[in-house]
Design an enzyme around this catalytic site. Sequence first.
Site, PDB file in Angstrom:
ATOM      1  N   ASN A  80       0.837  -1.207   0.000  1.00  0.00           N
ATOM      2  CA  ASN A  80       0.000   0.000   0.000  1.00  0.00           C
ATOM      3  C   ASN A  80       0.876   1.264   0.000  1.00  0.00           C
ATOM      4  O   ASN A  80       2.070   1.180  -0.282  1.00  0.00           O
ATOM      5  CB  ASN A  80      -1.003  -0.030   1.157  1.00  0.00           C
ATOM      6  CG  ASN A  80      -2.374   0.486   0.739  1.00  0.00           C
ATOM      7  OD1 ASN A  80      -2.458   1.491   0.032  1.00  0.00           O
ATOM      8  ND2 ASN A  80      -3.421  -0.181   1.166  1.00  0.00           N
ATOM      9  N   ARG A  81       0.300   2.388   0.375  1.00  0.00           N
ATOM     10  CA  ARG A  81       0.966   3.669   0.108  1.00  0.00           C
ATOM     11  C   ARG A  81       1.651   4.271   1.327  1.00  0.00           C
ATOM     12  O   ARG A  81       1.173   4.112   2.452  1.00  0.00           O
ATOM     13  CB  ARG A  81      -0.059   4.657  -0.447  1.00  0.00           C
ATOM     14  CG  ARG A  81      -0.528   4.215  -1.831  1.00  0.00           C
ATOM     15  CD  ARG A  81      -1.798   4.843  -2.280  1.00  0.00           C
ATOM     16  NE  ARG A  81      -2.110   4.382  -3.632  1.00  0.00           N
ATOM     17  CZ  ARG A  81      -2.795   3.256  -3.907  1.00  0.00           C
ATOM     18  NH1 ARG A  81      -3.263   2.500  -2.933  1.00  0.00           N
ATOM     19  NH2 ARG A  81      -3.002   2.900  -5.154  1.00  0.00           N
ATOM     20  N   HIS A 106       3.590  -0.097  -2.667  1.00  0.00           N
ATOM     21  CA  HIS A 106       3.944  -1.520  -2.737  1.00  0.00           C
ATOM     22  C   HIS A 106       5.454  -1.797  -2.796  1.00  0.00           C
ATOM     23  O   HIS A 106       5.908  -2.663  -3.555  1.00  0.00           O
ATOM     24  CB  HIS A 106       3.274  -2.149  -3.956  1.00  0.00           C
ATOM     25  CG  HIS A 106       1.779  -2.293  -3.842  1.00  0.00           C
ATOM     26  ND1 HIS A 106       1.110  -2.300  -2.649  1.00  0.00           N
ATOM     27  CD2 HIS A 106       0.816  -2.439  -4.817  1.00  0.00           C
ATOM     28  CE1 HIS A 106      -0.194  -2.447  -2.874  1.00  0.00           C
ATOM     29  NE2 HIS A 106      -0.400  -2.530  -4.166  1.00  0.00           N
ATOM     30  N   HIS A 180      -0.847 -10.502  -3.104  1.00  0.00           N
ATOM     31  CA  HIS A 180      -1.735  -9.731  -3.972  1.00  0.00           C
ATOM     32  C   HIS A 180      -2.388 -10.609  -5.046  1.00  0.00           C
ATOM     33  O   HIS A 180      -2.291 -10.323  -6.245  1.00  0.00           O
ATOM     34  CB  HIS A 180      -0.898  -8.615  -4.611  1.00  0.00           C
ATOM     35  CG  HIS A 180      -1.645  -7.378  -4.957  1.00  0.00           C
ATOM     36  ND1 HIS A 180      -2.671  -7.361  -5.865  1.00  0.00           N
ATOM     37  CD2 HIS A 180      -1.502  -6.108  -4.522  1.00  0.00           C
ATOM     38  CE1 HIS A 180      -3.118  -6.119  -5.972  1.00  0.00           C
ATOM     39  NE2 HIS A 180      -2.438  -5.332  -5.167  1.00  0.00           N
ATOM     40  N   ASP A 245     -11.523   0.191  -3.329  1.00  0.00           N
ATOM     41  CA  ASP A 245     -10.085   0.193  -3.053  1.00  0.00           C
ATOM     42  C   ASP A 245      -9.940   0.740  -1.638  1.00  0.00           C
ATOM     43  O   ASP A 245      -9.475   1.847  -1.424  1.00  0.00           O
ATOM     44  CB  ASP A 245      -9.366   1.066  -4.101  1.00  0.00           C
ATOM     45  CG  ASP A 245      -7.884   0.721  -4.206  1.00  0.00           C
ATOM     46  OD1 ASP A 245      -7.403  -0.061  -3.368  1.00  0.00           O
ATOM     47  OD2 ASP A 245      -7.221   1.253  -5.111  1.00  0.00           O
ATOM     48  N   GLN A 282      -7.243  -4.931   2.711  1.00  0.00           N
ATOM     49  CA  GLN A 282      -7.556  -4.039   1.597  1.00  0.00           C
ATOM     50  C   GLN A 282      -8.431  -4.818   0.622  1.00  0.00           C
ATOM     51  O   GLN A 282      -8.050  -5.895   0.168  1.00  0.00           O
ATOM     52  CB  GLN A 282      -6.253  -3.610   0.896  1.00  0.00           C
ATOM     53  CG  GLN A 282      -6.430  -2.620  -0.243  1.00  0.00           C
ATOM     54  CD  GLN A 282      -6.490  -1.160   0.193  1.00  0.00           C
ATOM     55  OE1 GLN A 282      -6.223  -0.844   1.365  1.00  0.00           O
ATOM     56  NE2 GLN A 282      -6.825  -0.272  -0.717  1.00  0.00           N
ATOM     57  N   GLU A 309      -6.302  -8.231   0.462  1.00  0.00           N
ATOM     58  CA  GLU A 309      -4.902  -8.190   0.884  1.00  0.00           C
ATOM     59  C   GLU A 309      -4.819  -7.898   2.373  1.00  0.00           C
ATOM     60  O   GLU A 309      -5.104  -6.780   2.799  1.00  0.00           O
ATOM     61  CB  GLU A 309      -4.170  -7.083   0.120  1.00  0.00           C
ATOM     62  CG  GLU A 309      -4.357  -7.110  -1.373  1.00  0.00           C
ATOM     63  CD  GLU A 309      -4.198  -5.711  -1.978  1.00  0.00           C
ATOM     64  OE1 GLU A 309      -3.216  -5.023  -1.678  1.00  0.00           O
ATOM     65  OE2 GLU A 309      -5.078  -5.308  -2.744  1.00  0.00           O
TER      66      GLU A 309
HETATM   67  C1  BGC Z   1      -4.097  -1.008  -4.370  1.00  0.00           C
HETATM   68  C2  BGC Z   1      -4.579  -0.366  -5.655  1.00  0.00           C
HETATM   69  C3  BGC Z   1      -3.550  -0.580  -6.732  1.00  0.00           C
HETATM   70  C4  BGC Z   1      -3.320  -2.067  -6.882  1.00  0.00           C
HETATM   71  C5  BGC Z   1      -2.327  -2.440  -7.939  1.00  0.00           C
HETATM   72  C6  BGC Z   1      -3.848  -2.458  -4.616  1.00  0.00           C
HETATM   73  O1  BGC Z   1      -3.322  -3.046  -3.482  1.00  0.00           O
HETATM   74  O2  BGC Z   1      -5.004  -0.840  -3.313  1.00  0.00           O
HETATM   75  O3  BGC Z   1      -4.826   1.012  -5.465  1.00  0.00           O
HETATM   76  O4  BGC Z   1      -3.959  -0.008  -7.936  1.00  0.00           O
HETATM   77  O5  BGC Z   1      -2.902  -2.603  -5.667  1.00  0.00           O
HETATM   78  O6  BGC Z   1      -1.131  -1.770  -7.772  1.00  0.00           O
END
Ligand code: BGC
Length: 344
Positions: A80-81, A106, A180, A245, A282, A309
């Site tokens: 995640n971010r 990620h 993922h 999301d 997630q 996730e």
């Molecule tokens: C995120 C998305 C992202 C995706 C692919 C997910 O875990 O929540 O926002 O686009 O991964 O990178």
Amino acid sequence: MKIDTKIFGRLSGKEEAYLFTIQNSNGMIIKMSNYGGTVISILAPDRNGQFDDIVLGFDSLEDYLEQHPYIGTLVGRYANRIAGGRFYIDDREYRLAQNEGQNHLHGGLKGYDKILWDFNEYADQQRAGVMLSYRSFDMEEGYPGNLKLDVNFSLNDNNELTIEYTASTDANTHLNLTHHGYYNLNGGKYLIYDHELFINAGSYVETDKNLIPTGELIPLKGGAVDFRTMKPIGRDISKLENGYDHCYVLNKKAEGPELAARVNNPASGRIMEVYTTEPAIQFYSSNFLEGLNGKNNIEYRKHLALCLEAQHYPDSPNHPHFPSTLLKPGDIYKQTTIYKFLAE
Ligand code: BGC
């Protein structure tokens, strides 16, 4: 229980990536690689005992070496971010790759999804699987600390894919690992709108338009994002800009893995349950999936699959009131997440 190992392909440096085929006594088969800890296919039975491949993936290693959105891979160091691609530990600033606008996503440019992991495969009466190991070096993708990582993927006769993560570090660092997989319990035949979902969560992490947490947790009280009672994913999805999301805060009672989510596909009778020790999950409805040719000649498009996730909240290093993702020397990081496949 058995496992078969063969060469999947070669990376540009000529290193060999392996393909493992894991089979249980019920005929369930999981194919995966030590490249990125990638689960390539899962053959699971429907209510009539018919097997179908219920995860997205590609036919060849070459496809996986191209750009793709973490299809079936491990994700780390931080799933995640992380806002602005930076955090502080003990007043020192660490700068990470800004690989999604200004933010870090990620694990950066070369995350654990692109690592060729060491492996040790095994099979006995109880389970068969692969133990993946990697030493992530100090300042890799900007993160401090040498990390020792083990991720154990196994299949048993209860049709459970169990992923057990263990890690330790030699300096304070942040860690948030996940897997993922993109699931479609109908074998990718249609979009996921008919899949019904329950998430064992009472609130979710509020985010801004770039999916960065505001710091607030929003209690679920009905509405599109509420899955406290099982409902079809397609019911409210169009009320959201791109789809789901969202990071859901799980109702946790115990230390061990607990039910986080349940997915039911009425058409096939397939059910997937996710159990985890993590505080959140997630739910991503593959909103940005497009223009990829998957295995079995299926074109991958928006809302074809769902990701569940297990993880910590996004951007935790910058929100001291979120459960901590700080790992210190002497501490052991542990996570267990189980994907269980049933049919009714
Ligand atoms: C995120 C998305 C992202 C995706 C692919 C997910 O875990 O929540 O926002 O686009 O991964 O990178």
